[in-house]
Design an enzyme around this catalytic site. Structure first.
Site, short mmCIF file in Angstrom:
data_model
loop_
_atom_site.label_atom_id
_atom_site.label_comp_id
_atom_site.label_asym_id
_atom_site.label_seq_id
_atom_site.Cartn_x
_atom_site.Cartn_y
_atom_site.Cartn_z
N LYS A 43 5.81 9.16 -9.79
CA LYS A 43 6.37 10.30 -9.57
C LYS A 43 7.78 10.08 -9.33
O LYS A 43 8.60 11.04 -9.47
CB LYS A 43 5.87 10.79 -8.20
N LYS A 58 4.51 -5.70 -6.83
CA LYS A 58 5.41 -5.67 -5.38
C LYS A 58 5.49 -7.21 -4.86
O LYS A 58 6.62 -7.35 -4.27
CB LYS A 58 4.71 -4.57 -4.50
N ASN A 92 9.64 -3.02 -2.82
CA ASN A 92 9.26 -1.81 -3.67
C ASN A 92 10.59 -1.34 -4.32
O ASN A 92 10.52 -0.48 -5.28
CB ASN A 92 8.57 -0.52 -3.07
N ASP A 99 9.74 1.57 2.09
CA ASP A 99 8.50 2.26 2.40
C ASP A 99 8.76 2.29 4.03
O ASP A 99 8.15 3.33 4.55
CB ASP A 99 7.26 1.40 2.32
N GLY A 142 -5.89 1.66 8.89
CA GLY A 142 -5.70 0.64 7.76
C GLY A 142 -5.03 -0.73 7.85
O GLY A 142 -4.23 -0.68 8.88
N THR A 176 -12.24 -3.43 8.17
CA THR A 176 -12.24 -4.93 8.77
C THR A 176 -11.36 -5.16 9.84
O THR A 176 -10.32 -5.56 9.55
CB THR A 176 -11.83 -5.77 7.42
N PRO A 177 -11.90 -5.17 10.92
CA PRO A 177 -10.95 -5.09 12.33
C PRO A 177 -10.28 -6.61 12.39
O PRO A 177 -8.95 -6.77 12.75
CB PRO A 177 -11.74 -5.10 13.38
N LYS A 197 -8.69 -7.99 10.02
CA LYS A 197 -7.28 -7.94 9.09
C LYS A 197 -6.51 -7.14 9.89
O LYS A 197 -5.23 -7.56 9.94
CB LYS A 197 -7.64 -7.07 7.98
N ILE A 251 -0.31 9.18 5.00
CA ILE A 251 0.65 8.74 3.96
C ILE A 251 0.00 9.14 2.59
O ILE A 251 0.69 8.83 1.41
CB ILE A 251 1.15 7.30 4.15
N TYR A 277 -0.93 11.23 -0.65
CA TYR A 277 -0.42 12.31 -1.07
C TYR A 277 -1.41 13.09 -2.06
O TYR A 277 -0.85 14.05 -2.64
CB TYR A 277 0.93 12.30 -1.47
P1 ATR Z 1 -2.49 -0.50 0.11
O1 ATR Z 1 -1.60 -1.62 -0.43
O2 ATR Z 1 -2.16 0.56 -0.54
O3 ATR Z 1 -2.57 -0.30 1.45
P2 ATR Z 1 -4.90 -1.91 0.05
O4 ATR Z 1 -3.91 -3.35 0.44
O5 ATR Z 1 -5.99 -2.22 -0.82
O6 ATR Z 1 -3.98 -1.03 -0.41
O7 ATR Z 1 -5.50 -1.62 1.53
C1 ATR Z 1 -6.51 -0.66 1.49
C2 ATR Z 1 -6.75 -0.24 3.11
O8 ATR Z 1 -7.89 0.92 2.76
C3 ATR Z 1 -7.39 -1.03 3.66
O9 ATR Z 1 -7.25 -0.83 4.98
C4 ATR Z 1 -8.79 -1.24 3.36
O10 ATR Z 1 -9.82 -1.79 4.30
P3 ATR Z 1 -10.09 -3.27 4.40
O11 ATR Z 1 -8.89 -3.94 5.08
O12 ATR Z 1 -11.21 -3.12 5.25
O13 ATR Z 1 -10.22 -3.82 3.11
C5 ATR Z 1 -9.08 0.44 3.20
N1 ATR Z 1 -10.10 0.64 2.54
C6 ATR Z 1 -10.53 0.67 1.26
N2 ATR Z 1 -11.61 1.16 0.91
C7 ATR Z 1 -12.29 1.58 2.04
C8 ATR Z 1 -13.56 2.05 2.16
N3 ATR Z 1 -14.48 2.35 1.30
N4 ATR Z 1 -13.85 2.16 3.50
C9 ATR Z 1 -12.93 1.99 4.63
N5 ATR Z 1 -11.85 1.43 4.39
C10 ATR Z 1 -11.48 1.09 2.93
#
Ligand code: ATR
Length: 271
Positions: A18, A69, A90, A106, A128, A154-155, A157, A214, A216
């Site tokens: 976009k 990135k 970015n 960002d 996330g 995944t807590p 992380k 975030i 959209y």
């Molecule tokens: P971005 O760079 O856009 O933030 P990313 O690094 O792939 O993308 O992160 C995606 C986020 O969505 C992560 O928090 C991921 O959870 P994990 O850290 O456990 O991987 C979360 N996510 C992706 N698919 C998911 C799913 N099916 N259910 C729950 N959380 C999900």
């Protein structure tokens, strides 16, 4: 004779971006001589791309999207504090001496729609722990927020990110009960078209809490729908998208974008 200054967005794929619409809209509104385009750059060509562009005096910089990135930081002499903290750029722009500088707009773009919220000491919930969460947590740490409850599939992380950004709080699974919080932000893919919705019980949030998604696409996520049903203030992902672009636009073209036209810009982005 001077040629038209230009900037661009690079990625692979790039057709969906976009950014040309947003920057083109502002250039047109300001009547600035400038151009902003989308350029398809594959990973193997990234070094060559930066070498050629840095030698072009008309080039003001670029926005960077997936999958470049992180790799872009290797091709820019000054990765600022982006490499160590957010770990991904970015935007690349020219400093006053013309040298390339990497940044991540960002974080500032995330804060811009909530600039009037005083977050200092306030409890916040972040969902996330991916790349987008890093920019958001960086911005929240700079805003001196209070405890952060980070919910993630995944807590572990989440716990690592809280430690990295020096934030106090807890990293919990997505099923945890929400604490009272002034702000809840979704940075995960949940709610995005093609993904499961983010299904949280918003009941513990106080009436003055702000819910910020975030994502959209779609603009009205299940999370924002649930927040509006509870009369909570909401911020959608287009506001952050426009906010991060605004910071980059000024770095490229040296003029603040005309944000009084955001309504028209949003309509164009949704058309
Ligand atoms: P971005 O760079 O856009 O933030 P990313 O690094 O792939 O993308 O992160 C995606 C986020 O969505 C992560 O928090 C991921 O959870 P994990 O850290 O456990 O991987 C979360 N996510 C992706 N698919 C998911 C799913 N099916 N259910 C729950 N959380 C999900």
């Amino acid at each position: 004779m001077t040629n038209t200054p230009y900037a661009e967005v690079i990625g692979d794929p790039i057709a969906h971006s976009k950014s040309p619409l947003i920057h083109g809209f502002w250039l047109e509104k300001l009547g600035l001589a400038g151009d902003y385009r989308a350029t398809h750059v594959v990973a193997d060509d990234l070094a060559d791309f930066f070498a050629r562009r840095s030698a072009d005096p008309d080039w003001r910089g670029c926005n960077i999207t997936v999958p470049h990135k992180v790799a872009a930081l290797d091709h820019v002499p000054d990765p600022g504090d982006v490499r160590g903290m957010i770990g991904a750029a970015n935007t690349v722009f020219r400093g006053e001496d013309g040298a390339l500088i990497a940044t991540n707009t960002d974080a500032a773009g995330f804060l811009s729609p909530i600039a009037d919220l005083d977050l200092a000491g306030q409890p916040v919930v972040v969902v996330g722990a991916g790349g987008a969460a890093r920019a958001v947590l960086f911005a929240l740490a700079r805003s001196n927020v209070g405890r952060v409850t980070l919910l993630n599939r995944t807590p572990l992380k989440g716990a690592a990110l809280l430690a990295k950004f020096g934030l106090k709080g807890d990293a919990l699974p997505l099923t945890a009960r929400l604490p009272e919080a002034a702000l809840l932000v979704n940075t995960s893919v949940l709610g995005m078209t093609g993904h499961d919705p983010l299904d949280l019980d918003l009941t513990p949030l106080p009436a003055e809490a702000v819910v910020y998604d975030i994502v959209y696409a779609p603009l009205e996520t299940p999370l924002l729908k649930a927040a509006r049903a509870r009369d909570l203030e909401t911020v959608d992902g287009l506001e952050m998208l426009i906010g991060q672009a605004a910071v980059a636009f000024e770095l490229f073209f040296g003029a603040a974008p005309p944000r009084e036209h955001d309504g028209e810009l949003r309509a164009r982005l949704l058309a």
